[in-house]
Design a protein around this motif. Sequence first.
Motif, PDB file in Angstrom:
ATOM      1  N   PHE A  14     -20.505  -4.057  10.902  1.00  0.00           N
ATOM      2  CA  PHE A  14     -20.062  -4.084   9.508  1.00  0.00           C
ATOM      3  C   PHE A  14     -19.403  -5.422   9.209  1.00  0.00           C
ATOM      4  O   PHE A  14     -18.557  -5.899   9.976  1.00  0.00           O
ATOM      5  CB  PHE A  14     -19.097  -2.910   9.274  1.00  0.00           C
ATOM      6  N   SER A  15     -19.770  -6.040   8.092  1.00  0.00           N
ATOM      7  CA  SER A  15     -19.239  -7.368   7.743  1.00  0.00           C
ATOM      8  C   SER A  15     -17.717  -7.386   7.644  1.00  0.00           C
ATOM      9  O   SER A  15     -17.082  -8.368   8.014  1.00  0.00           O
ATOM     10  CB  SER A  15     -19.865  -7.873   6.442  1.00  0.00           C
ATOM     11  N   GLY A  16     -17.117  -6.300   7.175  1.00  0.00           N
ATOM     12  CA  GLY A  16     -15.654  -6.233   7.112  1.00  0.00           C
ATOM     13  C   GLY A  16     -15.015  -6.314   8.482  1.00  0.00           C
ATOM     14  O   GLY A  16     -13.930  -6.868   8.644  1.00  0.00           O
ATOM     15  N   ASP A  17     -15.698  -5.783   9.497  1.00  0.00           N
ATOM     16  CA  ASP A  17     -15.182  -5.863  10.867  1.00  0.00           C
ATOM     17  C   ASP A  17     -15.170  -7.311  11.365  1.00  0.00           C
ATOM     18  O   ASP A  17     -14.291  -7.696  12.142  1.00  0.00           O
ATOM     19  CB  ASP A  17     -16.012  -5.011  11.814  1.00  0.00           C
ATOM     20  N   VAL A  18     -16.133  -8.110  10.925  1.00  0.00           N
ATOM     21  CA  VAL A  18     -16.150  -9.528  11.300  1.00  0.00           C
ATOM     22  C   VAL A  18     -14.910 -10.217  10.726  1.00  0.00           C
ATOM     23  O   VAL A  18     -14.237 -10.992  11.416  1.00  0.00           O
ATOM     24  CB  VAL A  18     -17.443 -10.223  10.811  1.00  0.00           C
ATOM     25  N   TYR A  19     -14.582  -9.906   9.484  1.00  0.00           N
ATOM     26  CA  TYR A  19     -13.391 -10.487   8.865  1.00  0.00           C
ATOM     27  C   TYR A  19     -12.123 -10.051   9.615  1.00  0.00           C
ATOM     28  O   TYR A  19     -11.258 -10.871   9.916  1.00  0.00           O
ATOM     29  CB  TYR A  19     -13.295 -10.103   7.385  1.00  0.00           C
ATOM     30  N   HIS A  27      -9.011 -16.834  13.004  1.00  0.00           N
ATOM     31  CA  HIS A  27     -10.182 -17.570  12.538  1.00  0.00           C
ATOM     32  C   HIS A  27     -10.564 -17.274  11.090  1.00  0.00           C
ATOM     33  O   HIS A  27     -11.488 -17.885  10.563  1.00  0.00           O
ATOM     34  CB  HIS A  27     -11.396 -17.241  13.425  1.00  0.00           C
ATOM     35  N   ALA A  28      -9.895 -16.319  10.447  1.00  0.00           N
ATOM     36  CA  ALA A  28     -10.273 -15.907   9.090  1.00  0.00           C
ATOM     37  C   ALA A  28      -9.545 -16.729   8.036  1.00  0.00           C
ATOM     38  O   ALA A  28      -8.438 -17.225   8.260  1.00  0.00           O
ATOM     39  CB  ALA A  28      -9.952 -14.426   8.892  1.00  0.00           C
ATOM     40  N   ILE A  44     -18.307 -14.064   3.618  1.00  0.00           N
ATOM     41  CA  ILE A  44     -18.533 -12.643   3.408  1.00  0.00           C
ATOM     42  C   ILE A  44     -18.459 -12.330   1.912  1.00  0.00           C
ATOM     43  O   ILE A  44     -17.488 -12.665   1.238  1.00  0.00           O
ATOM     44  CB  ILE A  44     -17.524 -11.809   4.217  1.00  0.00           C
ATOM     45  N   PHE A  45     -19.517 -11.709   1.432  1.00  0.00           N
ATOM     46  CA  PHE A  45     -19.660 -11.360   0.023  1.00  0.00           C
ATOM     47  C   PHE A  45     -18.859 -10.109  -0.317  1.00  0.00           C
ATOM     48  O   PHE A  45     -18.785  -9.186   0.494  1.00  0.00           O
ATOM     49  CB  PHE A  45     -21.126 -11.062  -0.302  1.00  0.00           C
ATOM     50  N   GLY A  46     -18.318 -10.071  -1.525  1.00  0.00           N
ATOM     51  CA  GLY A  46     -17.645  -8.879  -2.010  1.00  0.00           C
ATOM     52  C   GLY A  46     -16.212  -9.156  -2.382  1.00  0.00           C
ATOM     53  O   GLY A  46     -15.818 -10.300  -2.639  1.00  0.00           O
ATOM     54  N   GLN A  50     -12.596  -3.682   3.153  1.00  0.00           N
ATOM     55  CA  GLN A  50     -12.267  -2.261   3.284  1.00  0.00           C
ATOM     56  C   GLN A  50     -13.452  -1.370   3.652  1.00  0.00           C
ATOM     57  O   GLN A  50     -13.349  -0.509   4.532  1.00  0.00           O
ATOM     58  CB  GLN A  50     -11.655  -1.726   1.975  1.00  0.00           C
ATOM     59  N   ASN A  51     -14.580  -1.521   2.972  1.00  0.00           N
ATOM     60  CA  ASN A  51     -15.713  -0.630   3.208  1.00  0.00           C
ATOM     61  C   ASN A  51     -17.006  -1.298   2.736  1.00  0.00           C
ATOM     62  O   ASN A  51     -16.981  -2.416   2.230  1.00  0.00           O
ATOM     63  CB  ASN A  51     -15.497   0.726   2.519  1.00  0.00           C
ATOM     64  N   THR A  52     -18.119  -0.604   2.859  1.00  0.00           N
ATOM     65  CA  THR A  52     -19.409  -1.193   2.517  1.00  0.00           C
ATOM     66  C   THR A  52     -19.581  -1.431   1.014  1.00  0.00           C
ATOM     67  O   THR A  52     -20.464  -2.182   0.618  1.00  0.00           O
ATOM     68  CB  THR A  52     -20.577  -0.333   3.033  1.00  0.00           C
ATOM     69  N   SER A  53     -18.746  -0.823   0.191  1.00  0.00           N
ATOM     70  CA  SER A  53     -18.800  -1.093  -1.250  1.00  0.00           C
ATOM     71  C   SER A  53     -18.067  -2.378  -1.609  1.00  0.00           C
ATOM     72  O   SER A  53     -18.365  -2.997  -2.631  1.00  0.00           O
ATOM     73  CB  SER A  53     -18.183   0.069  -2.035  1.00  0.00           C
ATOM     74  N   THR A  54     -17.092  -2.774  -0.786  1.00  0.00           N
ATOM     75  CA  THR A  54     -16.301  -3.975  -1.085  1.00  0.00           C
ATOM     76  C   THR A  54     -16.682  -5.167  -0.213  1.00  0.00           C
ATOM     77  O   THR A  54     -16.359  -6.303  -0.544  1.00  0.00           O
ATOM     78  CB  THR A  54     -14.795  -3.695  -0.908  1.00  0.00           C
ATOM     79  N   SER A  55     -17.345  -4.923   0.886  1.00  0.00           N
ATOM     80  CA  SER A  55     -17.819  -5.980   1.784  1.00  0.00           C
ATOM     81  C   SER A  55     -19.319  -5.784   1.911  1.00  0.00           C
ATOM     82  O   SER A  55     -19.796  -4.968   2.701  1.00  0.00           O
ATOM     83  CB  SER A  55     -17.125  -5.867   3.143  1.00  0.00           C
ATOM     84  N   THR A  56     -20.076  -6.526   1.103  1.00  0.00           N
ATOM     85  CA  THR A  56     -21.468  -6.164   0.869  1.00  0.00           C
ATOM     86  C   THR A  56     -22.524  -6.960   1.631  1.00  0.00           C
ATOM     87  O   THR A  56     -23.657  -6.508   1.744  1.00  0.00           O
ATOM     88  CB  THR A  56     -21.775  -6.269  -0.630  1.00  0.00           C
TER      89      THR A  56
END
Length: 98
Positions: A14-19, A27-28, A44-46, A50-56
């Motif tokens: 999940f992209s949010g996990d990378v952040y 590193h963020a 990271i887009f969004g 928090q979740n797949t709706s906010t980190s797309t």
Amino acid sequence: MWRKAGVKIPILPFSGDVYHWGERNGHAYGKHSLHQARPGDVLIFGTGPQNTSTSTHIGIVEKVEGNQVTMIEGNSGDAVRRNTHTLSASTFYGGVHP
């Protein structure tokens, strides 16, 4: 890609996990520091991690020219593509250096 380059990052689906990984490891950078983006980073887009709706979506920075960023993005129209975007807090909530 980072793992193949020797960065010790776990597989994160999940992209949010990378952040969050970037935050934990120093590193963020957030949407107000997008000027820090450089080749090899991910943006990271969004609106937040928090979740797949906010980190797309996520992409690897190829180059930054002024307020334009060219990125390599997987799963873009069912392909890996080079896309150019405006480097803007309305598009990206943050980035992570490898």
